[in-house]
Motif scaffolding. Sequence first.
Motif, PDB file in Angstrom:
ATOM      1  N   SER A 214      -0.990  -3.016  -2.888  1.00  0.00           N
ATOM      2  CA  SER A 214      -1.893  -1.659  -2.638  1.00  0.00           C
ATOM      3  C   SER A 214      -1.988  -1.292  -1.213  1.00  0.00           C
ATOM      4  O   SER A 214      -1.831  -0.405  -0.695  1.00  0.00           O
ATOM      5  CB  SER A 214      -3.053  -1.675  -3.553  1.00  0.00           C
ATOM      6  OG  SER A 214      -3.954  -2.526  -2.686  1.00  0.00           O
ATOM      7  N   MET A 217       1.488  -0.305   0.499  1.00  0.00           N
ATOM      8  CA  MET A 217       1.603   0.959   0.218  1.00  0.00           C
ATOM      9  C   MET A 217       0.862   1.989   1.042  1.00  0.00           C
ATOM     10  O   MET A 217       1.113   3.219   0.854  1.00  0.00           O
ATOM     11  CB  MET A 217       1.567   1.453  -1.403  1.00  0.00           C
ATOM     12  CG  MET A 217       2.545   0.478  -2.262  1.00  0.00           C
ATOM     13  SD  MET A 217       4.035   0.542  -1.719  1.00  0.00           S
ATOM     14  CE  MET A 217       4.712   2.185  -2.021  1.00  0.00           C
ATOM     15  N   GLU A 412       9.154  -0.904  -8.788  1.00  0.00           N
ATOM     16  CA  GLU A 412       8.207   0.295  -8.473  1.00  0.00           C
ATOM     17  C   GLU A 412       8.315   1.522  -9.285  1.00  0.00           C
ATOM     18  O   GLU A 412       7.670   2.563  -9.289  1.00  0.00           O
ATOM     19  CB  GLU A 412       8.707   0.543  -7.074  1.00  0.00           C
ATOM     20  CG  GLU A 412      10.369   1.491  -7.083  1.00  0.00           C
ATOM     21  CD  GLU A 412      11.477   0.904  -7.305  1.00  0.00           C
ATOM     22  OE1 GLU A 412      11.273  -0.147  -7.717  1.00  0.00           O
ATOM     23  OE2 GLU A 412      12.444   1.576  -7.166  1.00  0.00           O
ATOM     24  N   ARG A 413       9.043   1.550 -10.453  1.00  0.00           N
ATOM     25  CA  ARG A 413       9.221   2.442 -11.510  1.00  0.00           C
ATOM     26  C   ARG A 413       8.199   2.365 -12.538  1.00  0.00           C
ATOM     27  O   ARG A 413       8.019   1.327 -13.316  1.00  0.00           O
ATOM     28  CB  ARG A 413      10.723   2.421 -12.220  1.00  0.00           C
ATOM     29  CG  ARG A 413      11.886   3.003 -11.022  1.00  0.00           C
ATOM     30  CD  ARG A 413      13.184   2.165 -11.406  1.00  0.00           C
ATOM     31  NE  ARG A 413      12.989   0.963 -12.070  1.00  0.00           N
ATOM     32  CZ  ARG A 413      14.184   0.177 -12.550  1.00  0.00           C
ATOM     33  NH1 ARG A 413      15.377   0.747 -12.614  1.00  0.00           N
ATOM     34  NH2 ARG A 413      14.145  -1.325 -12.553  1.00  0.00           N
ATOM     35  N   TYR A 414       7.379   3.327 -12.366  1.00  0.00           N
ATOM     36  CA  TYR A 414       6.267   3.466 -13.551  1.00  0.00           C
ATOM     37  C   TYR A 414       6.555   3.088 -15.010  1.00  0.00           C
ATOM     38  O   TYR A 414       5.870   2.150 -15.563  1.00  0.00           O
ATOM     39  CB  TYR A 414       5.549   4.582 -13.534  1.00  0.00           C
ATOM     40  CG  TYR A 414       4.382   4.864 -14.497  1.00  0.00           C
ATOM     41  CD1 TYR A 414       2.963   4.407 -14.055  1.00  0.00           C
ATOM     42  CD2 TYR A 414       4.255   5.420 -15.653  1.00  0.00           C
ATOM     43  CE1 TYR A 414       2.017   4.612 -14.729  1.00  0.00           C
ATOM     44  CE2 TYR A 414       3.344   5.070 -16.701  1.00  0.00           C
ATOM     45  CZ  TYR A 414       2.049   4.939 -16.160  1.00  0.00           C
ATOM     46  OH  TYR A 414       0.808   5.047 -16.660  1.00  0.00           O
ATOM     47  N   LEU A 437      -0.351   2.895  -8.362  1.00  0.00           N
ATOM     48  CA  LEU A 437       0.489   2.859  -7.266  1.00  0.00           C
ATOM     49  C   LEU A 437       1.865   3.294  -7.585  1.00  0.00           C
ATOM     50  O   LEU A 437       2.511   3.745  -6.644  1.00  0.00           O
ATOM     51  CB  LEU A 437       0.587   1.374  -6.657  1.00  0.00           C
ATOM     52  CG  LEU A 437      -0.534   0.603  -6.038  1.00  0.00           C
ATOM     53  CD1 LEU A 437      -0.296  -0.853  -5.870  1.00  0.00           C
ATOM     54  CD2 LEU A 437      -1.153   1.275  -5.035  1.00  0.00           C
ATOM     55  N   ARG A 438       2.311   3.091  -8.556  1.00  0.00           N
ATOM     56  CA  ARG A 438       3.616   3.783  -9.024  1.00  0.00           C
ATOM     57  C   ARG A 438       3.564   5.228  -9.478  1.00  0.00           C
ATOM     58  O   ARG A 438       4.440   5.673  -9.699  1.00  0.00           O
ATOM     59  CB  ARG A 438       4.015   3.023 -10.332  1.00  0.00           C
ATOM     60  CG  ARG A 438       4.787   1.541 -10.001  1.00  0.00           C
ATOM     61  CD  ARG A 438       3.703   0.518  -9.552  1.00  0.00           C
ATOM     62  NE  ARG A 438       4.352  -0.665  -9.297  1.00  0.00           N
ATOM     63  CZ  ARG A 438       3.792  -1.586  -8.548  1.00  0.00           C
ATOM     64  NH1 ARG A 438       2.525  -1.679  -8.208  1.00  0.00           N
ATOM     65  NH2 ARG A 438       4.529  -2.642  -8.245  1.00  0.00           N
ATOM     66  N   LYS A 439       2.345   5.947  -9.450  1.00  0.00           N
ATOM     67  CA  LYS A 439       2.323   7.313  -9.688  1.00  0.00           C
ATOM     68  C   LYS A 439       2.006   8.071  -8.201  1.00  0.00           C
ATOM     69  O   LYS A 439       2.443   9.170  -8.343  1.00  0.00           O
ATOM     70  CB  LYS A 439       1.045   7.437 -10.495  1.00  0.00           C
ATOM     71  CG  LYS A 439       1.116   7.204 -11.900  1.00  0.00           C
ATOM     72  CD  LYS A 439       0.065   7.726 -12.797  1.00  0.00           C
ATOM     73  CE  LYS A 439      -0.447   6.814 -13.951  1.00  0.00           C
ATOM     74  NZ  LYS A 439      -2.014   7.087 -14.392  1.00  0.00           N
ATOM     75  N   THR A 442       5.223   6.142  -4.911  1.00  0.00           N
ATOM     76  CA  THR A 442       5.811   5.146  -5.069  1.00  0.00           C
ATOM     77  C   THR A 442       7.001   4.742  -4.160  1.00  0.00           C
ATOM     78  O   THR A 442       7.601   5.553  -3.861  1.00  0.00           O
ATOM     79  CB  THR A 442       6.124   4.782  -6.639  1.00  0.00           C
ATOM     80  OG1 THR A 442       6.714   3.242  -6.901  1.00  0.00           O
ATOM     81  CG2 THR A 442       7.368   5.495  -7.090  1.00  0.00           C
TER      82      THR A 442
END
Length: 480
Positions: A214, A217, A412-414, A437-439, A442
């Motif tokens: 987190s 990012m 990284e793909r939701y 974090l993926r939304k 990302t």
Amino acid sequence: MLNRTIDQLLKTEPTLHEVKVRGWVRSFRSNRFIALSDGSTIKTLQCVVDFENIDDEILKKVTIGAAIEVVGMLVESQGQGQTVEVQVSSLKVLGVAHPDDVKLTVLSPKRHTLETLREQAHLRIRTNTFGAVMRTRSKLAFAINEYFHKNGFYYMHSPIITGSDAEGAGEMFNVTTLDPKNIPLDENGNVNHKEDFFGKETNLTVSGQLEAESYAMALGKVYTFGPTFRAENSNTSRHLAEFWMIEPEVAFNDLDANMDLAEDFIKYVIKFALDNCADDLEFLENRLLEEEKKKAQDQRSEMKLREKLHFILDNNFKRVSYTEAIDILKNSKPNKKKKFKYIIEEWGADLQSEHERFLVEKHFKSPVILFDYPATIKAFYMRLNDDGKTVRAMDVLFPGIGEIVGGSQREERYDVLLEKMKAMNIDQKELYWYLDLRKFGTAVHSGFGLGFERLVQFTTGMGNIRDVIPYPRTPGNADF
Ligand code: 4AD
Ligand code: MG
């Protein structure tokens, strides 16, 4: 009068000035020569006592282990192996060490086994071996922080108490304030964690990775370096229940960049140790050479300690996929007489440390980075490859140690992450923030974890991980 350490004094020119030194008596000869140690270096400072000046009653108390203070002139030494010595004009005994106390034998020049010394963890640090190991440990920790700061990383402090299981392996120590004699139960008869301190079930962290993600990012390049805990019942020379882990995490790095970082970082810290821990490493190398002499010819190590360190610096880390490694292992025998203890039958099996060491020590003869492992044997957060069955994982393998680093490119793909969490029974409610974090913006990102004690073990050549951490925590052992 400047208060300088023995390490500093030994590096100064003998300028005939007066010094005051405090430390512990390492040995003494003919009631005249005291070898004084203050822990700052493996070397001792020779203090030459003039009988005329010092009272007999005081000299009687100068026994091995006693704390003393000497004042005298720092002069050129006539003795071998040292440039300066102190001509003592006054001597105080600050703390006696009773020579007949059996515990004190730890400090005597006689060699003790490392197992015996482990029972005196508070005193073993006074021996040359542990002094050398722990000074090297401290220098390595410094080099690690220096490397990251020089390279634009921010130091992030991940929490020790957490509600999640970062590795999804269920190897956690619970943290609770519930009274074991009166555990509250809910309507289904399960422990009611709502009444616990945090209002839910918590544990000691197994890894700071998820929180570091987190931060990566937002801050780009971060690292954590702190204690982590594993309640795995592994009684081996490479496992601790409490160990320190270094975990860099970098936004926009893919797996190749992650491998580059791991290799560059490891080489930097090992070079730092070679350059800055020369005396301690020389001592440890000689210690190992003595141990080697006791072993059978075919069990002796082919390389000296510092040659092993150069082996890491001088070789490119060989990058090999898991699938290639399995093919090599299926067709290999570690040597003419022996088979592997654990035979790899098929693709998908996890490697044991005997396989890892074979690849490094016998097959490639270089450090190895294995990548693209089967998804089924790795954690939920690793990025799934297009083949649908392997993940972008990497393990760095070292001679004598096996796995020293474990890392990956993160999923990284939701949608893909959510599916994997469902399939692997990972608590989505607890990790809602990780999914978030993926939304929000990302991006590809990667990181790894390096077990600090395994690095110290490799650098110092110590055979057992219990001997490279001040107070080892292992199954059945948390006494002090
Ligand atoms: O491979 P591991 O379990 O990876 C992780 O925890 C990831 N979350 C790291 C990351 O990607 N940020 O552990 C990483 C390293 C291992 O390669 C090993 O060196 C060390 O931590 N390690 C241990 N060291 C001592 N005792 C144990 N019980 C250890 N378990 C892992
Ligand atoms: Mg691992």
